[in-house]
Motif scaffolding. Sequence first.
Motif, short mmCIF file in Angstrom:
data_model
loop_
_atom_site.label_atom_id
_atom_site.label_comp_id
_atom_site.label_asym_id
_atom_site.label_seq_id
_atom_site.Cartn_x
_atom_site.Cartn_y
_atom_site.Cartn_z
N GLY A 125 0.83 -1.21 0.00
CA GLY A 125 0.00 0.00 0.00
C GLY A 125 0.86 1.26 0.00
N ASN A 126 0.19 2.39 -0.24
CA ASN A 126 0.94 3.66 -0.31
C ASN A 126 1.11 4.35 1.05
OD1 ASN A 126 -1.62 4.72 0.15
ND2 ASN A 126 -1.97 5.30 -1.98
N GLY A 127 0.79 3.63 2.13
CA GLY A 127 0.87 4.23 3.46
C GLY A 127 2.26 4.66 3.90
N GLU A 224 -5.28 7.02 -16.17
CA GLU A 224 -5.29 5.84 -17.04
C GLU A 224 -3.89 5.32 -17.29
OE1 GLU A 224 -9.06 7.26 -19.72
OE2 GLU A 224 -7.19 6.83 -20.77
N LEU A 225 -2.95 6.22 -17.47
CA LEU A 225 -1.58 5.81 -17.79
C LEU A 225 -0.82 5.30 -16.57
CD1 LEU A 225 -0.44 8.69 -20.20
CD2 LEU A 225 -0.85 6.28 -20.80
N LEU A 226 -1.03 5.93 -15.41
CA LEU A 226 -0.18 5.63 -14.26
C LEU A 226 -0.90 4.96 -13.08
CD1 LEU A 226 1.93 8.94 -14.19
CD2 LEU A 226 2.56 6.75 -15.22
N GLY A 227 -2.23 4.93 -13.12
CA GLY A 227 -2.98 4.37 -11.99
C GLY A 227 -3.30 5.44 -10.96
N ASN A 228 -4.27 5.13 -10.09
CA ASN A 228 -4.66 6.07 -9.03
C ASN A 228 -5.21 5.33 -7.81
OD1 ASN A 228 -7.10 5.16 -9.92
ND2 ASN A 228 -7.94 7.16 -10.48
N ASP A 229 -4.60 4.17 -7.51
CA ASP A 229 -5.16 3.35 -6.44
C ASP A 229 -4.35 3.41 -5.14
OD1 ASP A 229 -2.97 1.54 -6.70
OD2 ASP A 229 -4.03 0.41 -8.27
N VAL A 230 -4.70 2.55 -4.17
CA VAL A 230 -4.05 2.63 -2.85
C VAL A 230 -2.70 1.92 -2.78
CG1 VAL A 230 -6.24 2.88 -1.60
CG2 VAL A 230 -5.25 0.60 -1.92
N PHE A 256 -5.29 18.95 -9.70
CA PHE A 256 -5.05 17.94 -10.73
C PHE A 256 -5.08 16.55 -10.11
CE2 PHE A 256 -2.53 15.22 -13.48
CZ PHE A 256 -2.81 15.65 -14.77
N ALA A 257 -4.41 16.39 -8.98
CA ALA A 257 -4.36 15.08 -8.30
C ALA A 257 -5.75 14.62 -7.90
CB ALA A 257 -3.44 15.16 -7.08
N ILE A 258 -6.56 15.51 -7.39
CA ILE A 258 -7.90 15.14 -6.96
C ILE A 258 -8.78 14.79 -8.16
CG2 ILE A 258 -10.03 15.97 -5.86
CD1 ILE A 258 -8.18 17.69 -4.03
N ARG A 259 -8.66 15.57 -9.22
CA ARG A 259 -9.49 15.31 -10.41
C ARG A 259 -9.12 14.01 -11.09
NH1 ARG A 259 -8.91 19.90 -14.03
NH2 ARG A 259 -10.36 18.70 -15.34
N ALA A 260 -7.95 13.47 -10.79
CA ALA A 260 -7.55 12.16 -11.34
C ALA A 260 -8.33 11.02 -10.70
CB ALA A 260 -6.05 11.95 -11.18
N GLY A 261 -9.01 11.28 -9.58
CA GLY A 261 -9.85 10.28 -8.94
C GLY A 261 -9.06 9.21 -8.20
N GLY A 262 -9.76 8.18 -7.71
CA GLY A 262 -9.12 7.09 -6.99
C GLY A 262 -8.72 7.49 -5.57
#
Length: 308
Positions: A125-127, A224-230, A256-262
């Motif tokens: 995880g990204n923690g 889409e290119l880099l992912g936006n998950d945990v 920008f980061a927020i609009r990328a979602g996830g």
Amino acid sequence: STHDPADRARGLLLGAALGDALGAPFEGRSRVPEDLLDELEAGTGELPYTDDTVLTLVLAEHLLDRGAGNGLHEDTLAENFALAWRAEPGRGWGGAVRDVFGEILAGVHWQRAAGRLFGGSGSFGNGGAMRVAPVALVASDVGEAAELGRRSGRITHTHPDGFHGAAVQACAAWLALSGSPDPTTERRRFLDVVAGACGDPRWFSLLEQVDSATGVSTPERAAELLGNDVSAVGSVPLALLTFLLHPDSPREAVRFAIRAGGDTDTVASMAGALAGARCGATALPERQLRRLEGCSRLYELGTELARR
Ligand code: 8NA
Ligand code: MG
Ligand code: MG
Ligand code: MG
């Protein structure tokens, strides 16, 4: 960018917390419409932070307690992380990391508790990465930032993707603070230095992908290119790209980061730390800072850490 080290230190901490707080209401959404974000920014209510900032604060305070040149002490830091979770269990924690904290408080050594997650592979995880930025304030070079990043990450994230991800974000934060390589004119070099200091082959290719994504025009495409998950590999690259696209505007980076979602709070927090470190707290939107939970504590911690 700013040349005042105290402003930069405060910008790193406040940028991280502001990204977390603004991103939190949207965490887990696949896309975030711009008008919803405008509405949140225009509001007047308090902006509460989440687990990302709770742990960033713990790490920052630990580094301050340790004093200049003394790095970190894993056993103490592990206990302080776990105590912070127990004090505020409702801050939106990751699923596995809560088990580690529970075991640490029950007397299990952190290495054992973290190491046995996911059948012994450990958390990716990204923690580790989301809380790591303060190490950049005490590291004397990018190599030390990488080492402190790895060590602080391993306390909960023993999977290599997890702790190398922490090292990468720590290195990026160190370079953002130092101002060189300049992320506006030497993007490629910036990423190469990060990759070199991290030293992990997997992150060499991930940072290569960040470089090839710098032509994107929308946050949706970036995700889409880099992912936006945990996961660390699915979020640290997006945070770096976001910073490289908006190095001189913490507000635009966070948006920008927020609009990328996830994993919006976490990606915005990491990107906000980088842009805040480069531009300083004076470049952060003042109206939002006044609404930010913990603002004065973060401000003072930045001042204190810069003095060391
Ligand atoms: P973590 O260590 O629990 O990892 C996060 C998640 O990643 C886990 O719960 C698993 O689903 C998955 N994962 C990690 N390692 C593995 C593995 N080896 N095999 C399979 N799956 C794996 O927690 P963390 O501290 O790394 O997570 C950070 C994230 O948690 C941040 O986004 C943070 O904001 C928070 N978060 C909160 C919520 C919420 O409910 N508000 C939701 C997601 C994440
Ligand atoms: Mg969070
Ligand atoms: Mg998150
Ligand atoms: Mg306060």
